[in-house]
Design an enzyme around this catalytic site. Structure first.
Site, PDB file in Angstrom:
ATOM      1  N   SER A 174     -10.587  -0.516   2.658  1.00 28.66           N
ATOM      2  CA  SER A 174      -9.902  -0.642   3.954  1.00 28.66           C
ATOM      3  C   SER A 174      -9.485   0.736   4.443  1.00 28.66           C
ATOM      4  O   SER A 174      -8.766   1.444   3.743  1.00 28.66           O
ATOM      5  CB  SER A 174      -8.648  -1.496   3.814  1.00 28.66           C
ATOM      6  OG  SER A 174      -8.960  -2.766   3.329  1.00 28.66           O
TER       7      SER A 174
ATOM      8  N   ARG B 241       0.832  -1.222   0.000  1.00 31.16           N
ATOM      9  CA  ARG B 241       0.000   0.000   0.000  1.00 31.16           C
ATOM     10  C   ARG B 241       0.863   1.267   0.000  1.00 31.16           C
ATOM     11  O   ARG B 241       0.535   2.257   0.654  1.00 31.16           O
ATOM     12  CB  ARG B 241      -0.948   0.035   1.210  1.00 31.16           C
ATOM     13  CG  ARG B 241      -2.002  -1.048   1.223  1.00 31.16           C
ATOM     14  CD  ARG B 241      -2.985  -0.906   0.074  1.00 31.16           C
ATOM     15  NE  ARG B 241      -4.115  -1.796   0.217  1.00 31.16           N
ATOM     16  CZ  ARG B 241      -4.134  -3.074  -0.145  1.00 31.16           C
ATOM     17  NH1 ARG B 241      -3.076  -3.621  -0.713  1.00 31.16           N
ATOM     18  NH2 ARG B 241      -5.224  -3.803   0.013  1.00 31.16           N
TER      19      ARG B 241
ATOM     20  N   GLU C 147      -4.927   4.129   6.163  1.00 30.97           N
ATOM     21  CA  GLU C 147      -4.492   3.874   4.789  1.00 30.97           C
ATOM     22  C   GLU C 147      -5.032   4.932   3.826  1.00 30.97           C
ATOM     23  O   GLU C 147      -4.389   5.289   2.839  1.00 30.97           O
ATOM     24  CB  GLU C 147      -4.977   2.476   4.383  1.00 30.97           C
ATOM     25  CG  GLU C 147      -4.189   1.840   3.254  1.00 30.97           C
ATOM     26  CD  GLU C 147      -4.832   2.083   1.911  1.00 30.97           C
ATOM     27  OE1 GLU C 147      -4.112   2.477   0.982  1.00 30.97           O
ATOM     28  OE2 GLU C 147      -6.053   1.901   1.796  1.00 30.97           O
TER      29      GLU C 147
HETATM   30  N1  EPU Z   1     -11.124 -10.359   9.908  1.00 32.60           N
HETATM   31  C1  EPU Z   1     -11.931 -10.395  11.024  1.00 32.60           C
HETATM   32  N2  EPU Z   1     -12.992  -9.534  11.071  1.00 32.60           N
HETATM   33  C2  EPU Z   1     -13.286  -8.668  10.085  1.00 32.60           C
HETATM   34  C3  EPU Z   1     -12.464  -8.641   8.941  1.00 32.60           C
HETATM   35  C4  EPU Z   1     -11.385  -9.492   8.878  1.00 32.60           C
HETATM   36  O1  EPU Z   1     -11.700 -11.156  11.949  1.00 32.60           O
HETATM   37  O2  EPU Z   1     -14.280  -7.947  10.226  1.00 32.60           O
HETATM   38  C5  EPU Z   1      -9.967 -11.288   9.829  1.00 32.60           C
HETATM   39  C6  EPU Z   1     -10.327 -12.669   9.388  1.00 32.60           C
HETATM   40  O3  EPU Z   1      -9.559 -13.589  10.155  1.00 32.60           O
HETATM   41  C7  EPU Z   1      -9.851 -12.782   7.972  1.00 32.60           C
HETATM   42  C8  EPU Z   1      -8.667 -11.821   7.976  1.00 32.60           C
HETATM   43  O4  EPU Z   1      -9.026 -10.802   8.921  1.00 32.60           O
HETATM   44  O5  EPU Z   1      -9.493 -14.046   7.619  1.00 32.60           O
HETATM   45  C9  EPU Z   1      -8.391 -11.182   6.635  1.00 32.60           C
HETATM   46  O6  EPU Z   1      -9.576 -10.578   6.139  1.00 32.60           O
HETATM   47  P1  EPU Z   1      -9.780 -10.277   4.562  1.00 32.60           P
HETATM   48  O7  EPU Z   1      -9.446 -11.488   3.785  1.00 32.60           O
HETATM   49  O8  EPU Z   1     -11.119  -9.671   4.405  1.00 32.60           O
HETATM   50  O9  EPU Z   1      -8.627  -9.253   4.247  1.00 32.60           O
HETATM   51  P2  EPU Z   1      -8.096  -7.945   4.991  1.00 32.60           P
HETATM   52  O10 EPU Z   1      -6.727  -8.227   5.496  1.00 32.60           O
HETATM   53  O11 EPU Z   1      -9.101  -7.479   5.992  1.00 32.60           O
HETATM   54  C10 EPU Z   1      -6.925  -7.035   2.851  1.00 32.60           C
HETATM   55  C11 EPU Z   1      -6.879  -5.757   2.074  1.00 32.60           C
HETATM   56  C12 EPU Z   1      -8.144  -5.608   1.224  1.00 32.60           C
HETATM   57  C13 EPU Z   1      -8.226  -6.796   0.274  1.00 32.60           C
HETATM   58  C14 EPU Z   1      -8.238  -8.076   1.099  1.00 32.60           C
HETATM   59  C15 EPU Z   1      -8.187  -9.316   0.255  1.00 32.60           C
HETATM   60  C16 EPU Z   1      -5.544  -4.220   3.396  1.00 32.60           C
HETATM   61  C17 EPU Z   1      -5.523  -2.972   4.232  1.00 32.60           C
HETATM   62  N3  EPU Z   1      -6.743  -4.618   2.967  1.00 32.60           N
HETATM   63  O12 EPU Z   1      -8.023  -6.928   3.777  1.00 32.60           O
HETATM   64  O13 EPU Z   1      -7.997  -4.413   0.447  1.00 32.60           O
HETATM   65  O14 EPU Z   1      -9.376  -6.736  -0.535  1.00 32.60           O
HETATM   66  O15 EPU Z   1      -7.059  -8.132   1.972  1.00 32.60           O
HETATM   67  O16 EPU Z   1      -6.897  -9.467  -0.298  1.00 32.60           O
HETATM   68  O17 EPU Z   1      -4.481  -4.780   3.132  1.00 32.60           O
HETATM   69  C18 EPU Z   1      -8.490  -2.089   0.361  1.00 32.60           C
HETATM   70  O18 EPU Z   1      -7.272  -1.891   0.435  1.00 32.60           O
HETATM   71  O19 EPU Z   1      -9.302  -1.152   0.279  1.00 32.60           O
HETATM   72  C19 EPU Z   1      -8.989  -3.460   0.421  1.00 32.60           C
HETATM   73  C20 EPU Z   1     -10.299  -3.752   0.459  1.00 32.60           C
END
Ligand code: EPU
Length: 336
Positions: A235, A160, A331
């Site tokens: 995010s 990012r 972010e």
């Molecule tokens: N989780 C929770 N609760 C929540 C959300 C997430 O417990 O409400 C935990 C879960 O264990 C889940 C893990 O977090 O398995 C990861 O969640 P997710 O796969 O939704 O990914 P993220 O890390 O929350 C990142 C990116 C997203 C991208 C997704 C998928 C960042 C800041 N965000 O989110 O990017 O779509 O991975 O690759 O790195 C964005 O940047 O705007 C964005 C949406």
């Protein structure tokens, strides 16, 4: 070139914040941009407005980059290089690549915003970052109006992050981005848990680029709100990095804490999990709140101001710091 006055920016930012631009101009070509820069340098750049939180009316001239077009640069049997102008819609461009069977961007389907801003924060999702396919970023220098370019290496891409958010911030306007995509022997990134599950549920064992794109679209739609229906900026925070020692301490109190190993000394923790554990998920605070399906996303229920959303973000940061001793970094770009 038509400079408009007192324009609401509500439809120009995905959070749907209703602030005004004192003066506003849409730019449709590089020549038009260079002409503008010969007269005005104190400008505020607006592309897709998908990664910003506007907290005030904008006094500077708001420049909306709306330069369109896709050009094929090079092509052989295996690969194609395309240059895409900054004003093209990101998701429409991804669908164009998927329909032509050009591989590399399918995991980045349905990300809001324009092509011109994808290098800024090196957009990423489901195991892929845009830096993996970018070959060149062409820019106009604000001071001189000269066209120049950054190679993938000189963009200093990171999670990012890029040179455009740091050393050269506010010095250049991105006019186009070039991508190298595969025509055959595609490299599929399906190991991200949710993609595998989605493909399995459709009984797909040998996916095409379109199958992966469709899977990503289905996953995103199931947990991320559509900005047209509920204002948001994806995010809101970055996933924080913490030391192994810190992680082990947390693990003894929270044995189910999810994590990704980054190096021998660092672990990345999903901020969404930290926010959910702190009780914010699905909670509404006045006109804004934390999304019910993905705690990393802050939402505008209609009439929120940027400052209300920023207050909620600070509340979340303070709570996470107290509970987990982790500093959450915002972010989204906060525009004061
Ligand atoms: N989780 C929770 N609760 C929540 C959300 C997430 O417990 O409400 C935990 C879960 O264990 C889940 C893990 O977090 O398995 C990861 O969640 P997710 O796969 O939704 O990914 P993220 O890390 O929350 C990142 C990116 C997203 C991208 C997704 C998928 C960042 C800041 N965000 O989110 O990017 O779509 O991975 O690759 O790195 C964005 O940047 O705007 C964005 C949406």
């Amino acid at each position: 070139m038509n400079i408009l006055e007192n324009i609401s920016l509500k439809n120009y930012n995905t959070f749907g914040i209703d602030v005004k631009a004192k003066r506003f101009v849409s730019i449709h070509s590089v020549e038009e941009l260079q002409l503008l820069l010969s007269k005005e340098k104190d400008i505020f750049l607006l592309s897709g407005g998908s990664n910003m939180l506007l907290t005030n009316d904008i006094e500077k001239l708001v420049v909306h980059i709306d330069i369109k077009g896709i050009t094929v640069e090079n092509e052989d049997d295996n690969c194609i290089e395309v240059t895409v102008n900054a004003g093209e819609n990101w998701h429409e461009f991804v669908l164009w690549t998927v329909n032509k069977n050009y591989g590399g961007l399918e995991n980045l389907s349905l990300i809001p915003g324009k092509v011109g801003t994808c290098p800024m924060q090196n957009i990423g999702a489901y195991g892929v970052e845009v830096k993996d396919t970018i070959t060149k970023v062409s820019v106009v220098e604000i001071e001189t109006g000269k066209i120049t370019s950054f190679s993938n290496e000189t963009c200093k891409f990171d999670y990012r992050n890029s040179i455009f958010k740091n050393e050269v911030k506010n010095q250049f306007i991105i006019i186009s981005v070039s991508f190298k995509l595969t025509k055959k022997h595609h490299i599929f990134h399906t190991s991200y848990g949710a993609i595998e599950t989605e493909l399995r549920s459709k009984k797909i064992s040998n996916p095409t680029l379109k199958d992966i794109s469709d899977a990503v679209i289905a996953i995103r739609k199931s947990k991320l709100p559509d900005p047209k229906e509920l204002g948001n900026s994806g995010s809101f925070f970055k996933n924080p990095l913490i030391s192994i020692e810190h992680f082990e301490k947390l693990l003894s109190n929270y044995p189910t804490i999810p994590s990704y190993t980054i190096s021998e000394t660092e672990v990345k923790i999903p901020a969404g999990w930290l926010i959910e554990q702190s009780g914010f998920k699905g909670k509404r605070f006045g006109n804004c709140g934390v999304h019910e399906k993905q705690a990393l996303v802050l939402v505008n229920y209609g009439n929120a101001t940027g400052l209300e959303i920023l207050d909620l973000a600070k509340n979340i940061q303070e709570t996470i710091l107290e509970k987990f001793e982790i500093e959450l970094e915002i972010e989204v770009n906060i525009i004061a």
